[in-house]
Scaffold this motif. Structure first.
Motif, PDB file in Angstrom:
ATOM      1  N   MET A  45       0.842  -1.167   0.000  1.00 30.55           N
ATOM      2  CA  MET A  45       0.000   0.000   0.000  1.00 30.55           C
ATOM      3  C   MET A  45       0.890   1.233   0.000  1.00 30.55           C
ATOM      4  O   MET A  45       1.875   1.285   0.723  1.00 30.55           O
ATOM      5  CB  MET A  45      -0.883   0.026   1.240  1.00 30.55           C
ATOM      6  N   LEU A  46       0.536   2.178  -0.828  1.00 29.02           N
ATOM      7  CA  LEU A  46       1.206   3.469  -0.862  1.00 29.02           C
ATOM      8  C   LEU A  46       0.166   4.528  -0.488  1.00 29.02           C
ATOM      9  O   LEU A  46      -0.987   4.428  -0.908  1.00 29.02           O
ATOM     10  CB  LEU A  46       1.752   3.743  -2.259  1.00 29.02           C
ATOM     11  N   HIS A  47       0.560   5.512   0.266  1.00 34.68           N
ATOM     12  CA  HIS A  47      -0.399   6.549   0.662  1.00 34.68           C
ATOM     13  C   HIS A  47       0.051   7.913   0.147  1.00 34.68           C
ATOM     14  O   HIS A  47       1.184   8.089  -0.281  1.00 34.68           O
ATOM     15  CB  HIS A  47      -0.600   6.574   2.180  1.00 34.68           C
ATOM     16  N   ASP A  48      -0.860   8.868   0.175  1.00 37.10           N
ATOM     17  CA  ASP A  48      -0.617  10.226  -0.320  1.00 37.10           C
ATOM     18  C   ASP A  48      -0.323  10.232  -1.816  1.00 37.10           C
ATOM     19  O   ASP A  48       0.496  10.997  -2.305  1.00 37.10           O
ATOM     20  CB  ASP A  48       0.526  10.908   0.436  1.00 37.10           C
ATOM     21  N   THR A  49      -1.006   9.390  -2.562  1.00 39.75           N
ATOM     22  CA  THR A  49      -0.718   9.240  -3.986  1.00 39.75           C
ATOM     23  C   THR A  49      -1.703   9.971  -4.893  1.00 39.75           C
ATOM     24  O   THR A  49      -1.606   9.878  -6.114  1.00 39.75           O
ATOM     25  CB  THR A  49      -0.693   7.749  -4.364  1.00 39.75           C
ATOM     26  N   HIS A  50      -2.653  10.685  -4.324  1.00 32.59           N
ATOM     27  CA  HIS A  50      -3.620  11.450  -5.123  1.00 32.59           C
ATOM     28  C   HIS A  50      -3.938  12.759  -4.388  1.00 32.59           C
ATOM     29  O   HIS A  50      -5.021  12.924  -3.832  1.00 32.59           O
ATOM     30  CB  HIS A  50      -4.896  10.634  -5.337  1.00 32.59           C
ATOM     31  N   PRO A  51      -2.966  13.692  -4.363  1.00 30.06           N
ATOM     32  CA  PRO A  51      -3.198  14.942  -3.645  1.00 30.06           C
ATOM     33  C   PRO A  51      -4.345  15.748  -4.269  1.00 30.06           C
ATOM     34  O   PRO A  51      -4.576  15.691  -5.479  1.00 30.06           O
ATOM     35  CB  PRO A  51      -1.871  15.688  -3.766  1.00 30.06           C
ATOM     36  N   GLU A  52      -5.055  16.467  -3.420  1.00 28.55           N
ATOM     37  CA  GLU A  52      -6.226  17.224  -3.864  1.00 28.55           C
ATOM     38  C   GLU A  52      -5.861  18.353  -4.830  1.00 28.55           C
ATOM     39  O   GLU A  52      -6.596  18.652  -5.754  1.00 28.55           O
ATOM     40  CB  GLU A  52      -6.940  17.793  -2.642  1.00 28.55           C
ATOM     41  N   LYS A  53      -4.723  18.994  -4.589  1.00 28.19           N
ATOM     42  CA  LYS A  53      -4.254  20.073  -5.458  1.00 28.19           C
ATOM     43  C   LYS A  53      -2.741  20.162  -5.357  1.00 28.19           C
ATOM     44  O   LYS A  53      -2.118  19.558  -4.483  1.00 28.19           O
ATOM     45  CB  LYS A  53      -4.913  21.397  -5.092  1.00 28.19           C
ATOM     46  N   GLU A  54      -2.133  20.907  -6.252  1.00 30.09           N
ATOM     47  CA  GLU A  54      -0.672  20.974  -6.325  1.00 30.09           C
ATOM     48  C   GLU A  54      -0.045  21.457  -5.018  1.00 30.09           C
ATOM     49  O   GLU A  54       1.040  21.023  -4.644  1.00 30.09           O
ATOM     50  CB  GLU A  54      -0.254  21.877  -7.482  1.00 30.09           C
ATOM     51  N   GLU A  55      -0.721  22.332  -4.304  1.00 31.20           N
ATOM     52  CA  GLU A  55      -0.195  22.844  -3.032  1.00 31.20           C
ATOM     53  C   GLU A  55       0.035  21.731  -2.004  1.00 31.20           C
ATOM     54  O   GLU A  55       0.832  21.870  -1.091  1.00 31.20           O
ATOM     55  CB  GLU A  55      -1.142  23.900  -2.443  1.00 31.20           C
ATOM     56  N   MET A  56      -0.674  20.615  -2.161  1.00 37.43           N
ATOM     57  CA  MET A  56      -0.535  19.486  -1.226  1.00 37.43           C
ATOM     58  C   MET A  56       0.741  18.682  -1.480  1.00 37.43           C
ATOM     59  O   MET A  56       1.078  17.797  -0.713  1.00 37.43           O
ATOM     60  CB  MET A  56      -1.747  18.556  -1.328  1.00 37.43           C
ATOM     61  N   MET A  57       1.477  19.005  -2.554  1.00 41.89           N
ATOM     62  CA  MET A  57       2.689  18.263  -2.891  1.00 41.89           C
ATOM     63  C   MET A  57       3.936  18.854  -2.237  1.00 41.89           C
ATOM     64  O   MET A  57       5.046  18.602  -2.665  1.00 41.89           O
ATOM     65  CB  MET A  57       2.867  18.215  -4.414  1.00 41.89           C
ATOM     66  N   GLN A  58       3.759  19.612  -1.175  1.00 39.02           N
ATOM     67  CA  GLN A  58       4.890  20.196  -0.462  1.00 39.02           C
ATOM     68  C   GLN A  58       5.417  19.212   0.579  1.00 39.02           C
ATOM     69  O   GLN A  58       4.667  18.376   1.085  1.00 39.02           O
ATOM     70  CB  GLN A  58       4.457  21.491   0.224  1.00 39.02           C
ATOM     71  N   PRO A  59       6.723  19.309   0.905  1.00 39.34           N
ATOM     72  CA  PRO A  59       7.267  18.457   1.969  1.00 39.34           C
ATOM     73  C   PRO A  59       6.464  18.651   3.258  1.00 39.34           C
ATOM     74  O   PRO A  59       6.044  19.752   3.571  1.00 39.34           O
ATOM     75  CB  PRO A  59       8.702  18.960   2.128  1.00 39.34           C
ATOM     76  N   GLY A  60       6.217  17.572   3.941  1.00 39.75           N
ATOM     77  CA  GLY A  60       5.430  17.627   5.167  1.00 39.75           C
ATOM     78  C   GLY A  60       3.960  17.340   4.925  1.00 39.75           C
ATOM     79  O   GLY A  60       3.223  17.062   5.853  1.00 39.75           O
ATOM     80  N   LEU A  61       3.534  17.422   3.679  1.00 36.26           N
ATOM     81  CA  LEU A  61       2.165  17.054   3.311  1.00 36.26           C
ATOM     82  C   LEU A  61       2.269  15.784   2.467  1.00 36.26           C
ATOM     83  O   LEU A  61       2.863  14.815   2.899  1.00 36.26           O
ATOM     84  CB  LEU A  61       1.482  18.207   2.562  1.00 36.26           C
ATOM     85  N   SER A  62       1.702  15.763   1.283  1.00 40.83           N
ATOM     86  CA  SER A  62       1.813  14.576   0.423  1.00 40.83           C
ATOM     87  C   SER A  62       3.177  14.459  -0.232  1.00 40.83           C
ATOM     88  O   SER A  62       3.576  13.381  -0.649  1.00 40.83           O
ATOM     89  CB  SER A  62       0.738  14.607  -0.669  1.00 40.83           C
ATOM     90  N   GLY A  63       3.876  15.578  -0.344  1.00 40.69           N
ATOM     91  CA  GLY A  63       5.175  15.555  -1.004  1.00 40.69           C
ATOM     92  C   GLY A  63       5.042  15.082  -2.446  1.00 40.69           C
ATOM     93  O   GLY A  63       4.067  15.393  -3.122  1.00 40.69           O
TER      94      GLY A  63
END
Length: 60
Positions: free
Chosen positions: A1-19
């Motif tokens: 299982m991998l998590h944080d693989t479908h962030p809601e928006k680009e801002e969620m791709m920051q370190p500490g969030l989905s990355g």
């Protein structure tokens, strides 16, 4: 299982969030001869990742 693989928006791709976890799925999906992937597209996302085997495990 991998998590944080479908962030809601680009801002969620920051370190500490989905990355950049969603980018790993893109890399793994380039060659699906050995692996199967299925992403549940609900933020933050969950991807089921398994080594490809026969459909019926008792036939292997």
């Amino acid at each position: 299982m991998l998590h944080d693989t479908h962030p809601e928006k680009e801002e969620m791709m920051q370190p500490g969030l989905s990355g950049t976890a969603c980018q790993v799925v893109e890399i793994l999906a380039q060659d699906t001869s050995a692996y199967e992937l299925m992403t549940i597209p609900v933020p933050p996302g969950l991807t089921i990742f398994r080594k490809r085997q026969g459909q019926l495990s008792w036939r292997e």
